[in-house]
Design a protein around this motif. Structure first.
Motif, PDB file in Angstrom:
ATOM      1  N   UNK A 103      29.990  43.059 154.206  1.00 28.04           N
ATOM      2  CA  UNK A 103      30.044  42.153 155.366  1.00 28.04           C
ATOM      3  C   UNK A 103      29.559  42.883 156.613  1.00 28.04           C
ATOM      4  N   UNK A 104      28.434  43.574 156.459  1.00 25.71           N
ATOM      5  CA  UNK A 104      27.927  44.418 157.574  1.00 25.71           C
ATOM      6  C   UNK A 104      27.106  43.680 158.624  1.00 25.71           C
ATOM      7  N   UNK A 105      26.642  42.466 158.537  1.00 22.73           N
ATOM      8  CA  UNK A 105      26.985  41.409 157.582  1.00 22.73           C
ATOM      9  C   UNK A 105      26.102  41.372 156.347  1.00 22.73           C
ATOM     10  N   UNK A 106      25.445  42.452 156.012  1.00 15.24           N
ATOM     11  CA  UNK A 106      24.575  42.507 154.837  1.00 15.24           C
ATOM     12  C   UNK A 106      25.402  42.770 153.592  1.00 15.24           C
ATOM     13  N   UNK A 107      24.716  42.835 152.435  1.00 13.91           N
ATOM     14  CA  UNK A 107      25.390  43.087 151.168  1.00 13.91           C
ATOM     15  C   UNK A 107      26.219  44.358 151.207  1.00 13.91           C
ATOM     16  N   UNK A 108      27.252  44.362 150.389  1.00 18.58           N
ATOM     17  CA  UNK A 108      28.042  45.575 150.228  1.00 18.58           C
ATOM     18  C   UNK A 108      27.162  46.695 149.678  1.00 18.58           C
ATOM     19  N   UNK A 109      27.473  47.921 150.073  1.00 22.68           N
ATOM     20  CA  UNK A 109      26.699  49.068 149.624  1.00 22.68           C
ATOM     21  C   UNK A 109      27.646  50.208 149.289  1.00 22.68           C
ATOM     22  N   UNK A 110      27.327  50.928 148.226  1.00 27.39           N
ATOM     23  CA  UNK A 110      28.087  52.101 147.824  1.00 27.39           C
ATOM     24  C   UNK A 110      27.488  53.334 148.477  1.00 27.39           C
ATOM     25  N   UNK A 111      28.309  54.108 149.157  1.00 24.29           N
ATOM     26  CA  UNK A 111      27.860  55.334 149.827  1.00 24.29           C
ATOM     27  C   UNK A 111      28.514  56.522 149.125  1.00 24.29           C
ATOM     28  N   UNK A 112      27.697  57.327 148.442  1.00 19.81           N
ATOM     29  CA  UNK A 112      28.236  58.469 147.705  1.00 19.81           C
ATOM     30  C   UNK A 112      27.559  59.783 148.085  1.00 19.81           C
ATOM     31  N   UNK A 113      26.857  59.771 149.225  1.00 21.10           N
ATOM     32  CA  UNK A 113      26.109  60.968 149.628  1.00 21.10           C
ATOM     33  C   UNK A 113      26.925  61.950 150.473  1.00 21.10           C
ATOM     34  N   UNK A 114      28.116  61.523 150.907  1.00 17.01           N
ATOM     35  CA  UNK A 114      28.903  62.354 151.823  1.00 17.01           C
ATOM     36  C   UNK A 114      29.978  63.094 151.027  1.00 17.01           C
ATOM     37  N   UNK A 115      30.086  64.376 151.221  1.00 16.19           N
ATOM     38  CA  UNK A 115      31.066  65.177 150.483  1.00 16.19           C
ATOM     39  C   UNK A 115      32.330  65.393 151.309  1.00 16.19           C
ATOM     40  N   UNK A 170      30.796  36.943 164.286  1.00 18.84           N
ATOM     41  CA  UNK A 170      32.072  37.597 164.000  1.00 18.84           C
ATOM     42  C   UNK A 170      32.151  39.025 164.525  1.00 18.84           C
ATOM     43  N   UNK A 171      31.042  39.546 165.001  1.00 18.50           N
ATOM     44  CA  UNK A 171      31.106  40.894 165.554  1.00 18.50           C
ATOM     45  C   UNK A 171      29.741  41.508 165.728  1.00 18.50           C
ATOM     46  N   UNK A 172      29.672  42.462 166.618  1.00 15.23           N
ATOM     47  CA  UNK A 172      28.416  43.162 166.876  1.00 15.23           C
ATOM     48  C   UNK A 172      28.231  44.302 165.883  1.00 15.23           C
ATOM     49  N   UNK A 173      27.015  44.813 165.821  1.00 16.17           N
ATOM     50  CA  UNK A 173      26.733  45.956 164.958  1.00 16.17           C
ATOM     51  C   UNK A 173      27.579  47.159 165.362  1.00 16.17           C
ATOM     52  N   UNK A 174      27.721  47.393 166.659  1.00 18.02           N
ATOM     53  CA  UNK A 174      28.491  48.530 167.150  1.00 18.02           C
ATOM     54  C   UNK A 174      29.962  48.395 166.762  1.00 18.02           C
ATOM     55  N   UNK A 175      30.483  47.165 166.855  1.00 22.36           N
ATOM     56  CA  UNK A 175      31.879  46.911 166.501  1.00 22.36           C
ATOM     57  C   UNK A 175      32.105  47.177 165.017  1.00 22.36           C
ATOM     58  N   UNK A 176      31.197  46.712 164.175  1.00 19.53           N
ATOM     59  CA  UNK A 176      31.340  46.923 162.736  1.00 19.53           C
ATOM     60  C   UNK A 176      31.261  48.417 162.390  1.00 19.53           C
ATOM     61  N   UNK A 177      30.419  49.138 163.073  1.00 16.63           N
ATOM     62  CA  UNK A 177      30.312  50.575 162.804  1.00 16.63           C
ATOM     63  C   UNK A 177      31.616  51.288 163.136  1.00 16.63           C
ATOM     64  N   UNK A 178      32.229  50.919 164.260  1.00 18.00           N
ATOM     65  CA  UNK A 178      33.493  51.530 164.640  1.00 18.00           C
ATOM     66  C   UNK A 178      34.604  51.137 163.668  1.00 18.00           C
ATOM     67  N   UNK A 179      34.625  49.865 163.233  1.00 22.86           N
ATOM     68  CA  UNK A 179      35.599  49.445 162.228  1.00 22.86           C
ATOM     69  C   UNK A 179      35.436  50.244 160.937  1.00 22.86           C
ATOM     70  N   UNK A 180      34.196  50.488 160.544  1.00 24.46           N
ATOM     71  CA  UNK A 180      33.932  51.257 159.327  1.00 24.46           C
ATOM     72  C   UNK A 180      34.535  52.645 159.429  1.00 24.46           C
ATOM     73  N   UNK A 181      34.314  53.308 160.535  1.00 27.06           N
ATOM     74  CA  UNK A 181      34.864  54.661 160.729  1.00 27.06           C
ATOM     75  C   UNK A 181      36.390  54.629 160.634  1.00 27.06           C
ATOM     76  N   UNK A 182      37.002  53.660 161.280  1.00 24.85           N
ATOM     77  CA  UNK A 182      38.470  53.565 161.298  1.00 24.85           C
ATOM     78  C   UNK A 182      39.025  53.272 159.907  1.00 24.85           C
ATOM     79  N   UNK A 183      38.419  52.312 159.209  1.00 19.28           N
ATOM     80  CA  UNK A 183      38.956  51.912 157.918  1.00 19.28           C
ATOM     81  C   UNK A 183      38.723  52.970 156.845  1.00 19.28           C
ATOM     82  N   UNK A 184      37.627  53.684 156.911  1.00 23.78           N
ATOM     83  CA  UNK A 184      37.427  54.774 155.951  1.00 23.78           C
ATOM     84  C   UNK A 184      38.456  55.869 156.184  1.00 23.78           C
ATOM     85  N   UNK A 185      38.695  56.181 157.425  1.00 28.04           N
ATOM     86  CA  UNK A 185      39.716  57.180 157.742  1.00 28.04           C
ATOM     87  C   UNK A 185      41.085  56.739 157.219  1.00 28.04           C
ATOM     88  N   UNK A 186      41.447  55.482 157.429  1.00 28.12           N
ATOM     89  CA  UNK A 186      42.734  54.974 156.944  1.00 28.12           C
ATOM     90  C   UNK A 186      42.803  55.001 155.423  1.00 28.12           C
TER      91      UNK A 186
END
Length: 264
Positions: free
Chosen positions: A197-209, A237-253
């Motif tokens: 919901x980026x709002x694009x398709x879901x994507x798997x990110x496995x490049x970060x260690x 439903x939200x700006x690109x910047x807002x979604x990026x910040x949500x991503x950082x927060x939710x991954x951390x959680x």
């Protein structure tokens, strides 16, 4: 709304496929929920209800889920949810209501590759594959980038493993489309993320260690690097910047939950 000229209760996958590929005005119908939100004329609405594709089958290696399985079936299937940490229960429980989830199908949620799909995000957190009538078995992470065609998705297969998953989503209201879907996965000592919901398709990110998951600063850096790798867009439903910040927060959680560290 739409208009249907002919309703066809398919007697075989061969019949359904041959009819579906004849015209772009022929449509395979699942739960018939997202379809009715559009406006079009359908020559032949093809129903797969008679073909035994509404079962969840389990063996020692994994789960085989028919395309006509409903979202509520996913929600309440005890073994499936225990095996994958209730990720499917958590992913679908926000989708409208039980009546809706008793009609919406897995195939109807996965095949169109909707960017807003909680279901697509949830399946992508697992080692998932789609079974196509003509195309055979394809990894879901590859399927989501394939063009929509006249093939028929018959099943989704999920391999069992030892992964742990933390699934989260953000909505403006409880039953709204998600502004963001986000999951963190831990498997074989590795950590990965799925963002939808980026709002694009879901994507798997496995490049970060993540070498030291108990280190709060490393988890913060992991979340930031993952968000930086992704492309986000803006809509009502939200700006690109807002979604990026949500991503950082939710991954951390999610990392905090998987590591059992609630100190930050």
């Amino acid at each position: 709304m739409y208009t249907v000229k002919n309703y066809v209760l398919a007697e075989s996958l061969e019949q359904a496929y041959e009819l579906n590929k004849k015209s772009r005005n022929n449509v395979i119908i699942g739960g018939n929920l997202w379809l009715k939100m559009g406006k079009r004329t359908i020559q032949n609405a093809i129903d797969l209800s008679l073909l035994g594709l509404d079962r969840i089958e389990e063996d020692e290696e994994g789960f085989l889920i028919g395309c006509m399985v409903t979202l509520h079936d996913l929600e309440v299937h005890e073994s499936l949810n225990q095996t994958f940490g209730h990720v499917f229960q958590e992913a679908v429980r926000h989708i409208v209501g039980v009546q809706f989830r008793n009609c919406a199908t897995v195939g109807g949620s996965i095949f169109p590759r909707f960017g807003f799909s909680d279901v697509l995000t949830a399946f992508l957190t697992c080692d998932s594959y789609v079974d196509l009538f003509q195309g055979g078995r394809v990894a879901l992470k590859d399927f989501i980038n394939m063009p929509v065609d006249e093939d028929i998705l018959t099943h989704i297969y999920i391999k069992k493993d030892t992964r742990k998953i933390c699934y989260q989503s953000f909505r403006m209201t409880e039953t709204d489309f998600p502004t963001l879907t986000c999951a963190v996965i831990q498997v074989d000592g590795r950590y990965m993320s799925v963002v939808g919901a980026r709002p694009k398709n879901a994507v798997l990110v496995d490049q970060v260690s993540l070498d030291h998951p108990q280190d709060a600063k490393e988890r913060e850096e992991f979340a930031k690097k993952t968000a930086d790798l992704l492309e986000f867009g803006s809509n009502m439903r939200g700006s690109a910047e807002y979604r990026k910040e949500l991503t950082r927060i939710y991954i951390k959680r999610g990392l905090e939950q998987l590591t059992g560290d609630k100190t930050c």
